[in-house]
Motif scaffolding. Sequence first.
Motif, PDB file in Angstrom:
ATOM      1  N   LEU A  53      13.039  23.884  10.837  1.00  0.00           N
ATOM      2  CA  LEU A  53      14.464  23.614  10.998  1.00  0.00           C
ATOM      3  C   LEU A  53      14.864  23.328  12.444  1.00  0.00           C
ATOM      4  CD1 LEU A  53      15.964  26.466   8.742  1.00  0.00           C
ATOM      5  CD2 LEU A  53      15.747  24.045   8.157  1.00  0.00           C
ATOM      6  N   ALA A  54      13.937  23.473  13.372  1.00  0.00           N
ATOM      7  CA  ALA A  54      14.291  23.421  14.788  1.00  0.00           C
ATOM      8  C   ALA A  54      14.919  22.090  15.189  1.00  0.00           C
ATOM      9  CB  ALA A  54      13.068  23.716  15.656  1.00  0.00           C
ATOM     10  N   THR A  55      14.345  20.981  14.720  1.00  0.00           N
ATOM     11  CA  THR A  55      14.855  19.681  15.159  1.00  0.00           C
ATOM     12  C   THR A  55      16.203  19.338  14.539  1.00  0.00           C
ATOM     13  OG1 THR A  55      13.605  18.557  13.421  1.00  0.00           O
ATOM     14  CG2 THR A  55      12.545  18.781  15.584  1.00  0.00           C
ATOM     15  N   ASN A  56      16.576  20.042  13.509  1.00  0.00           N
ATOM     16  CA  ASN A  56      17.856  19.762  12.871  1.00  0.00           C
ATOM     17  C   ASN A  56      18.834  20.928  13.026  1.00  0.00           C
ATOM     18  OD1 ASN A  56      19.471  17.883  11.427  1.00  0.00           O
ATOM     19  ND2 ASN A  56      19.266  19.126   9.568  1.00  0.00           N
ATOM     20  N   PHE A  79      23.899  26.776  27.323  1.00  0.00           N
ATOM     21  CA  PHE A  79      22.730  25.964  26.969  1.00  0.00           C
ATOM     22  C   PHE A  79      22.938  25.388  25.568  1.00  0.00           C
ATOM     23  CE2 PHE A  79      20.495  29.688  29.251  1.00  0.00           C
ATOM     24  CZ  PHE A  79      20.869  29.205  30.494  1.00  0.00           C
ATOM     25  N   VAL A  80      22.656  24.101  25.417  1.00  0.00           N
ATOM     26  CA  VAL A  80      22.749  23.435  24.116  1.00  0.00           C
ATOM     27  C   VAL A  80      21.397  22.803  23.817  1.00  0.00           C
ATOM     28  CG1 VAL A  80      23.995  21.792  22.671  1.00  0.00           C
ATOM     29  CG2 VAL A  80      25.178  22.940  24.571  1.00  0.00           C
ATOM     30  N   HIS A  81      20.768  23.280  22.750  1.00  0.00           N
ATOM     31  CA  HIS A  81      19.403  22.882  22.397  1.00  0.00           C
ATOM     32  C   HIS A  81      19.435  22.145  21.061  1.00  0.00           C
ATOM     33  CE1 HIS A  81      15.258  23.775  20.790  1.00  0.00           C
ATOM     34  NE2 HIS A  81      14.944  23.468  22.022  1.00  0.00           N
ATOM     35  N   TRP A  82      18.984  20.889  21.071  1.00  0.00           N
ATOM     36  CA  TRP A  82      18.937  20.085  19.844  1.00  0.00           C
ATOM     37  C   TRP A  82      17.785  19.101  19.991  1.00  0.00           C
ATOM     38  CZ3 TRP A  82      23.644  16.799  17.742  1.00  0.00           C
ATOM     39  CH2 TRP A  82      23.395  16.419  16.424  1.00  0.00           C
ATOM     40  N   PRO A  83      16.561  19.548  19.722  1.00  0.00           N
ATOM     41  CA  PRO A  83      15.367  18.730  19.977  1.00  0.00           C
ATOM     42  C   PRO A  83      15.431  17.380  19.259  1.00  0.00           C
ATOM     43  CG  PRO A  83      14.751  20.980  19.396  1.00  0.00           C
ATOM     44  CD  PRO A  83      16.217  20.849  19.118  1.00  0.00           C
ATOM     45  N   GLY A  84      15.027  16.344  19.975  1.00  0.00           N
ATOM     46  CA  GLY A  84      15.015  15.011  19.397  1.00  0.00           C
ATOM     47  C   GLY A  84      16.337  14.290  19.515  1.00  0.00           C
ATOM     48  N   THR A  85      17.408  15.032  19.805  1.00  0.00           N
ATOM     49  CA  THR A  85      18.725  14.418  19.968  1.00  0.00           C
ATOM     50  C   THR A  85      19.236  14.565  21.382  1.00  0.00           C
ATOM     51  OG1 THR A  85      19.269  14.855  17.641  1.00  0.00           O
ATOM     52  CG2 THR A  85      21.106  14.410  19.130  1.00  0.00           C
ATOM     53  N   ALA A 128      11.527  31.275  16.697  1.00  0.00           N
ATOM     54  CA  ALA A 128      10.254  31.156  15.973  1.00  0.00           C
ATOM     55  C   ALA A 128      10.500  30.982  14.480  1.00  0.00           C
ATOM     56  CB  ALA A 128       9.385  32.381  16.237  1.00  0.00           C
ATOM     57  N   LYS A 129      11.525  31.650  13.962  1.00  0.00           N
ATOM     58  CA  LYS A 129      11.874  31.492  12.551  1.00  0.00           C
ATOM     59  C   LYS A 129      12.321  30.057  12.260  1.00  0.00           C
ATOM     60  CE  LYS A 129      12.007  33.996   9.610  1.00  0.00           C
ATOM     61  NZ  LYS A 129      11.075  34.242   8.467  1.00  0.00           N
ATOM     62  N   LEU A 130      13.114  29.476  13.136  1.00  0.00           N
ATOM     63  CA  LEU A 130      13.515  28.077  12.949  1.00  0.00           C
ATOM     64  C   LEU A 130      12.294  27.163  12.930  1.00  0.00           C
ATOM     65  CD1 LEU A 130      16.662  27.750  15.264  1.00  0.00           C
ATOM     66  CD2 LEU A 130      16.619  28.030  12.784  1.00  0.00           C
ATOM     67  N   ASP A 131      11.341  27.414  13.818  1.00  0.00           N
ATOM     68  CA  ASP A 131      10.108  26.614  13.846  1.00  0.00           C
ATOM     69  C   ASP A 131       9.327  26.791  12.546  1.00  0.00           C
ATOM     70  OD1 ASP A 131      10.493  25.479  16.345  1.00  0.00           O
ATOM     71  OD2 ASP A 131       9.496  27.123  17.400  1.00  0.00           O
TER      72      ASP A 131
END
Length: 589
Positions: free
Chosen positions: A286-289, A326-332, A279-282
């Motif tokens: 910063l979440a997408t990067n 798990f590897v999470h990298w939205p948009g990539t 939630a802090k990243l959101d």
Amino acid sequence: MTATILKWPAFLAAACFLAATGSAAGAEPSAKDSRPNVLLIITDDQGYGDLGFHGNPKIRTPNLDKLARESVRGEYFYVSPVCAPTRASLMTGRYSYRTGVVDTYLGRALMHPDEVTLAEMLSAAGYRTGIFGKWHLGDNYPMRAIDQGFQESLVLKGGGIGQPSDPPGGESYFDPILQHNGQPLKTKGYCSDVFTDAAMQFITENRDRPFFVYLAFNAPHTPLQVPDRYYQAYQHVNLAQSEFPSQGHPLPREADQETTAKVYGMVNNIDDNLGRLLAKLDALQLATNTIVIFLTDNGPQQVRYNAGLLERKGSVHEGGIRVPFFVHWPGTLEAGRKVDRIAAHIDIAPTLLEACGVPKPEGVKFDGRSLLPLLTGEKIDWPDRTLFFQWHRGDEPELYRAFAARSHQFKLVQPLGAQAKMPETRAFKLYEMSRDPFELHDVAAEHADVVVQMRQAYEQWFQDVSRTRGYAPPRIHLGAPQENPVTLTRQDWRGPQAGWATNSLGHWEVRVTQAGVYAIRLTFPAVTGAATAHLSLREVALQKELPPGATECAFESVRLSSGPGRLEAWLSTEKETMGIRYVEVKRIE
């Protein structure tokens, strides 16, 4: 060993100041630096079956489950059977036997300082680097996290809270005494919350530049201390084996209800902290990067549901070394993608370097390979390979003892001797993993040629990693300006009688960096009668009589010459010889 006491948010303010004012080892990034951030999360003794996404109907892990659904998942991802070797491989991209880390305690979890860590590689490229939680690769200079590339460090000592490496009064998961950039710090709160808060603050302060955060929870490792509300959530839940899915291998015995409830409560707390962190990243956009990686360091320590996998922590069977990844990298990266190729801890460092656009430093030799093409779904030729795993107690690895060799199709296992001497008769088992992922059927007799081939590959690997540097331990430095005084604990002493019991005896392999005058203080449980304290290092041999009830002994103005040596300290009475709890060595001139 007096701890500075900083209350929240005073501690956070101090951490923020260091994060904001510290400089990277390499070039400073520009304000528009778009390289991805990295958030590497690892938990301690959380098994493959300790999350809802892997079929556990009792545990509550909504944030982990959501992360799994929105990530690329490694279906067959492996680590070492125990924690310190996994962490050495994670940081270096190399098999732990190359780094000096062969076990978890008694001086066998010290990583040679010339190993180049992921933190060093990224900090040299302008990343801000922070570790929060468990390092477990050396408590003293030059092997601490702050000596190995981490610019901000809030860590516990040794392999976990509640072990002999704890500073006095720091044995609890609540309000623990941690090491903040090399100095003891009394914190407030539950350890997993403390580490998450510090990681979030570090991210906030470094949101305008690339950062690498290594969040290494020490839960759900023993001692199983958990906030009441998390334990109570499972205290009356039926956790009998019959309540869980039946697949693969049944448990060897019924799991203990109270133990499992505490473990699940600790994991539930981690899940809540993960939710806060994401939630802090959101909130910071910063979440997408930000590349978020989640894994665990080995299988579960206690008997409990493990998704049907065979054995648990300490074993080279699947239950000991196969973990969530798990590897999470939205948009990539495509959410929900599965990678069915085998992969391991040695692959994370090269993967992150490629993802961050950081070239591998000259002279660094990885055992792993970058998984980025598999994670992105790139259509490339991916040749099969064999991964190797081995662990057992002892100062040096032994050929054939408690090892596994894993290719995509087959797995060769000699599982015996992890914590006891290997029997005279070696039992090599072979599993066709592409058809039998639960290791139910030994097919060694049907594929004798594969057994020979994989055994020979293992033998070559063992000889190769053993030739890297041998297994003499790295030395703790005394008298260096980077750490003075130095506190030695039973975590890192060695010897055939070394251990954590009151009557254990050991020694420390050290290097006196500067000749001079030193003050050396021994700390120990109160003696019940007359006793003598002894100290030995190189040409120095001292002793002092102690009165009944004594808990420490000070040797003042001890002149030491520079060079390597073996420091020994012990107590003797008419009836017994006992080891020391702490030895503090301070150069005074």
